[in-house]
Each structure stands twice: as C-alpha cells, then as structure tokens.
Design a protein around this motif. Structure first.
Motif, mmCIF file in Angstrom:
data_model
loop_
_atom_site.group_PDB
_atom_site.id
_atom_site.type_symbol
_atom_site.label_atom_id
_atom_site.label_comp_id
_atom_site.label_asym_id
_atom_site.label_seq_id
_atom_site.Cartn_x
_atom_site.Cartn_y
_atom_site.Cartn_z
ATOM 1 N N LEU A 185 0.805 -1.221 0.000
ATOM 2 C CA LEU A 185 0.000 0.000 0.000
ATOM 3 C C LEU A 185 0.837 1.269 0.000
ATOM 4 O O LEU A 185 0.582 2.176 -0.814
ATOM 5 N N ALA A 186 1.820 1.361 0.872
ATOM 6 C CA ALA A 186 2.592 2.600 1.011
ATOM 7 C C ALA A 186 3.143 3.122 -0.319
ATOM 8 O O ALA A 186 3.069 4.335 -0.582
ATOM 9 N N PRO A 187 3.683 2.271 -1.217
ATOM 10 C CA PRO A 187 4.213 2.801 -2.480
ATOM 11 C C PRO A 187 3.145 3.359 -3.421
ATOM 12 O O PRO A 187 3.489 4.067 -4.381
ATOM 13 N N LEU A 188 1.865 3.053 -3.159
ATOM 14 C CA LEU A 188 0.793 3.464 -4.070
ATOM 15 C C LEU A 188 0.010 4.684 -3.592
ATOM 16 O O LEU A 188 -0.864 5.168 -4.312
ATOM 17 N N VAL A 189 0.304 5.176 -2.390
ATOM 18 C CA VAL A 189 -0.564 6.177 -1.767
ATOM 19 C C VAL A 189 -0.726 7.421 -2.639
ATOM 20 O O VAL A 189 -1.846 7.914 -2.835
ATOM 21 N N ARG A 190 0.355 7.946 -3.182
ATOM 22 C CA ARG A 190 0.238 9.160 -3.998
ATOM 23 C C ARG A 190 -0.586 8.903 -5.254
ATOM 24 O O ARG A 190 -1.377 9.749 -5.676
ATOM 25 N N ARG A 191 -0.416 7.749 -5.871
ATOM 26 C CA ARG A 191 -1.198 7.436 -7.074
ATOM 27 C C ARG A 191 -2.681 7.262 -6.730
ATOM 28 O O ARG A 191 -3.554 7.672 -7.504
ATOM 29 N N ILE A 192 -2.962 6.654 -5.568
ATOM 30 C CA ILE A 192 -4.349 6.511 -5.144
ATOM 31 C C ILE A 192 -4.995 7.875 -4.972
ATOM 32 O O ILE A 192 -6.130 8.119 -5.402
ATOM 33 N N ASP A 193 -4.250 8.815 -4.376
ATOM 34 C CA ASP A 193 -4.788 10.148 -4.121
ATOM 35 C C ASP A 193 -4.829 11.000 -5.383
ATOM 36 O O ASP A 193 -5.848 11.640 -5.678
ATOM 37 N N GLU A 194 -3.771 11.014 -6.153
ATOM 38 C CA GLU A 194 -3.658 11.948 -7.278
ATOM 39 C C GLU A 194 -4.211 11.389 -8.582
ATOM 40 O O GLU A 194 -4.723 12.147 -9.414
ATOM 41 N N LEU A 205 -6.259 7.497 10.682
ATOM 42 C CA LEU A 205 -5.952 8.874 10.285
ATOM 43 C C LEU A 205 -5.429 9.659 11.483
ATOM 44 O O LEU A 205 -4.495 10.460 11.359
ATOM 45 N N GLY A 206 -6.027 9.443 12.650
ATOM 46 C CA GLY A 206 -5.564 10.141 13.847
ATOM 47 C C GLY A 206 -4.124 9.802 14.182
ATOM 48 O O GLY A 206 -3.338 10.683 14.553
ATOM 49 N N ARG A 207 -3.745 8.526 14.041
ATOM 50 C CA ARG A 207 -2.355 8.138 14.295
ATOM 51 C C ARG A 207 -1.409 8.802 13.298
ATOM 52 O O ARG A 207 -0.296 9.230 13.662
ATOM 53 N N ALA A 208 -1.829 8.897 12.033
ATOM 54 C CA ALA A 208 -0.986 9.542 11.032
ATOM 55 C C ALA A 208 -0.785 11.022 11.360
ATOM 56 O O ALA A 208 0.319 11.557 11.212
ATOM 57 N N CYS A 209 -1.844 11.684 11.810
ATOM 58 C CA CYS A 209 -1.728 13.095 12.193
ATOM 59 C C CYS A 209 -0.826 13.251 13.410
ATOM 60 O O CYS A 209 -0.047 14.211 13.503
ATOM 61 N N ALA A 221 -7.407 0.393 10.646
ATOM 62 C CA ALA A 221 -6.568 1.461 11.192
ATOM 63 C C ALA A 221 -5.141 1.363 10.658
ATOM 64 O O ALA A 221 -4.495 2.386 10.387
ATOM 65 N N GLU A 222 -4.638 0.137 10.504
ATOM 66 C CA GLU A 222 -3.290 -0.041 9.938
ATOM 67 C C GLU A 222 -3.227 0.540 8.532
ATOM 68 O O GLU A 222 -2.263 1.225 8.172
ATOM 69 N N ALA A 223 -4.237 0.270 7.732
ATOM 70 C CA ALA A 223 -4.270 0.838 6.379
ATOM 71 C C ALA A 223 -4.482 2.345 6.421
ATOM 72 O O ALA A 223 -3.886 3.092 5.646
ATOM 73 N N GLY A 224 -5.338 2.792 7.347
ATOM 74 C CA GLY A 224 -5.644 4.214 7.444
ATOM 75 C C GLY A 224 -4.459 5.068 7.820
ATOM 76 O O GLY A 224 -4.427 6.256 7.508
ATOM 77 N N GLU A 225 -3.477 4.492 8.491
ATOM 78 C CA GLU A 225 -2.260 5.254 8.788
ATOM 79 C C GLU A 225 -1.534 5.648 7.504
ATOM 80 O O GLU A 225 -0.810 6.646 7.480
ATOM 81 N N HIS A 226 -1.722 4.873 6.455
ATOM 82 C CA HIS A 226 -1.114 5.191 5.166
ATOM 83 C C HIS A 226 -2.083 5.935 4.246
ATOM 84 O O HIS A 226 -1.684 6.901 3.585
ATOM 85 N N CYS A 227 -3.347 5.489 4.200
ATOM 86 C CA CYS A 227 -4.255 5.950 3.143
ATOM 87 C C CYS A 227 -5.698 5.724 3.561
ATOM 88 O O CYS A 227 -6.105 4.579 3.797
ATOM 89 N N LEU A 228 -6.475 6.799 3.641
ATOM 90 C CA LEU A 228 -7.862 6.650 4.065
ATOM 91 C C LEU A 228 -8.717 6.027 2.971
ATOM 92 O O LEU A 228 -9.700 5.344 3.265
#
Length: 372
Positions: A32-41, A252-256, A79-86
């Motif tokens: 998941l982590a390598p894809l986060v920007r592509r998922i968002d943008e 998301l709260g943990r990421a913040c 929550a584990e996934a949400g730390e990277h990408c909602l």
C-alpha cells in the motif's frame, strides 16, 4: 479461502487477532505505502492491497460464530491501512460491512455461498448505507422502490455515493416493497439494468470507486434477499456497521499524531502555542480506541444505552479526525501547505469522515432524537 476461515474459527478475542494484524501491517508497508500518492492523485483503485489484506484475514475475523462476534480485529486492520491511506481504509470498511451484513442474514444459502467469498476477498464490494440510515432516522425517504414479479422483485431508483464497486463486485441495497414493507438484497454490478455513474472528481478518496448507482427494473430474486422485512436484521447489524468505521478515524488520527511529532523538533517553541498537542491527541485516541474495542466485543447488544454509546463514539471519532488533521497541518507550518505533502491530504481525508454516512450532523440529530 480455507486458511482465512480457519483463522476466523481459531480467533478468540483480541489475542487471536495478532497474527492477522502482523500480516496486515506488513502488507500495508509492502503493497500500500508505495501506491498512496497514485491513489490520491490518479484515483487508483487499491485492489492489490485489498487482496493482500483479504489473504491476511482482515475481512473474516469479525464475522459471527455461534451468535457471537468481535469486530476489534477488523477495526484494527483498517486502522493499519488508514495510517497510510484513508481511501484504502474506507474500501476495507465497505468490504467488511458487506461481509458482516451477509454473515448476519437469515438467508442460509446466501451466507454459505457468498459469505466465504466476501470473507476471503474472492468477491469485493460495498454497501449502500447512507440512504437507509437517513431514512430510518426520519431524514429522508428510500431511493429504491420495487414491484412484485414471479420469483422476486423488479427494483428501480438511484443510489448516490456507493463505493468499492466495479466489474464482478457486489453491493447491498435497501428497497421499499409494495405495501410499505422494506427489504435488503445483494446485487451484482454486472446485473442487467445496473448502471455505475462516476460522481465527478472528489476532494479526496477518488480511488475508492465511488459511484451513483442507477437501477432500472433490476430483477432481484427471492433467494438473493438478505432480509425481508429488514427491521430486525438492520437493528442487528447497525451498531457493527458504525463501529467498523472506527478504524478509518483511528488510522488517520495516528498519522496526524506522527506528523505533529515529526514537526516538533524544528518548531518546538512555536508549536507549543497550538491548541492540540501530541500528548493530548495520543491520550484522546487511546481513550476512544479503548471505548471502541469494548463496544466492538458485543456488536449485537440490544440495550438502548449501548446504541447511544456507539453513536457517541462514532461522533467523537469524526470530530477528532478533523481537529487532528487541522492541527497537524498547522504543526507542519508552511510544509503542510505544499500540494503534494501529506498534511494537506490528511486534511482532505478528514473532511470525508465528517460528511460520510453517518455525517457528523446526522449523528448529532440521531443523538438528539434519542433524548426526546
């Protein structure tokens, strides 16, 4: 599939979730982590991470066995996934919610056939929750209506904002039968008369395959009904559906919190003037997670006080997510305002948690109605 179901059968309380969570954590970092920007943008749908989470058992541990269920593992996995990408955490909620609704159905054939395929991730999908939640709270009317035909119903109408859909995917929907009765079914996105209409570019969560679903005389066979009538089934699953959303807010709260702590060293003096500090955020997240896990251990509780606590914790999570994201951006200073930075993405994601069904305003309405 057998491995996933065996993991569910062997789980016994929070300790039984440990192996699954370790695998989900590893998959989140790897897939998941390598894809986060592509998922968002680029609005990339995170199918590969979802399949990895399914293989780890993330969509199976919360399903009822012998009339009991504990949602804690599914919430922690999201929550584990949400730390990277909602976006991905929300798709996990869609999948877990659909699996839960099917597993709690009195339709034994549907439970036996579709249930294991949802739990294992062989079939992906979502649930059209917004319209029935608002309808049962007295804020709307059902968007789908049906007429009786031989062997089932013909259903027509339009459902905005249904997510985690696509070819081969399924979704649960609620429709009004003739004579005012209400039923719930599972539909295929490939069924004749089902049309998926993109809603346009979203502020965030564009990778969740969210659509307006239009139905035109779609045949719903009697054997595909999850509940008819729906009332008892919906009361049974409603707390679980809301509690499963907690993983998004906690992640998301943990990421913040991480963003705030990372920004502390170079800006410790001035950041100390901001309203929300890392220690306070951590304490509030811990308290909410403790309450969520306590409630998640008994999702079929019928006491009205329990339902109130579910609404209150869901409201508190939505409000804290927005507060945490706003303060994380301010802790980051000018770096938080950079277009490709994480802080601004988290703020956009938090806005979704404030308006997603049930929205903050709807939760406040439902709580106010309970006091009447």
């Amino acid at each position: 599939m057998l491995r996933v179901l065996r993991m569910r059968a062997d789980s016994d309380g929070p300790s039984g979730f440990d192996a699954m969570l370790q695998e989900v954590r590893a998959a989140a970092a790897r897939d998941l982590a390598p894809l986060v920007r592509r998922i968002d943008e680029e609005c990339l749908y995170p199918e590969a991470p979802l399949r990895s989470f399914a293989a780890a058992g993330a969509f199976a541990t919360h399903l009822p066995v012998a009339g009991r269920a504990d949602l804690g593992g599914a919430i922690r996995a999201a929550a584990e996934a949400g730390e990277h990408c909602l976006s991905t955490a929300f798709c996990m909620w869609c999948q877990g919610a659909l699996a839960f609704a099917v597993a709690c159905s009195d339709n034994a054939a549907l439970r036996a056939d579709l249930g294991p395929r949802l739990a294992s991730g062989a079939v992906l999908g979502g649930i059209a929750l917004a319209n029935p939640l608002k309808t049962f709270a007295g804020l709307s009317r059902l968007s789908l209506a049906a007429e009786r035909v031989a062997g089932g119903y013909r259903v027509s109408g339009s459902l905005p904002w249904v997510s985690n859909l696509g070819p081969g995917h399924r979704f649960a929907a609620v429709f009004e039968r003739p004579a005012g009765r209400v039923a719930m079914t599972v539909l295929s996105c490939d069924a004749e008369g089902v049309q998926l209409v993109p809603p346009g570019r979203l502020l965030a969560l564009g990778g969740t395959r969210t659509y307006t679903v239009k139905l035109q005389n779609v045949l719903v066979a009697d054997e595909d009904l999850l509940a008819d009538p729906i009332e008892a089934h919906f009361r049974r699953i409603r707390a679980g559906l809301l509690l499963l959303q907690a993983g998004m807010a906690l992640g998301l709260g943990r990421a913040c919190l991480r963003l705030m702590r990372d920004a502390a060293a170079p800006r410790s003096l001035v950041n100390g003037q901001l309203a929300l500090q890392p220690r306070a955020l951590a304490d509030r997240l811990d308290a909410l997670e403790e309450e969520v896990c306590l409630l998640a251990a008994t999702p079929f509780e019928t006491d009205p006080v329990y339902w109130r606590r579910v609404l209150e914790v869901r409201l508190a999570l939505g409000e804290l997510a927005v507060e945490a994201a706003q303060n994380a951006l301010m802790h980051c200073g000018s770096r938080g305002f950079v277009g490709d930075g994480e802080a601004q993405r988290r703020l956009r994601e938090a806005a979704f948690l404030a308006v997603a069904a049930p929205a903050v305003k709807h939760l406040r309405w439902m709580l106010a109605e309970l006091q009447c």
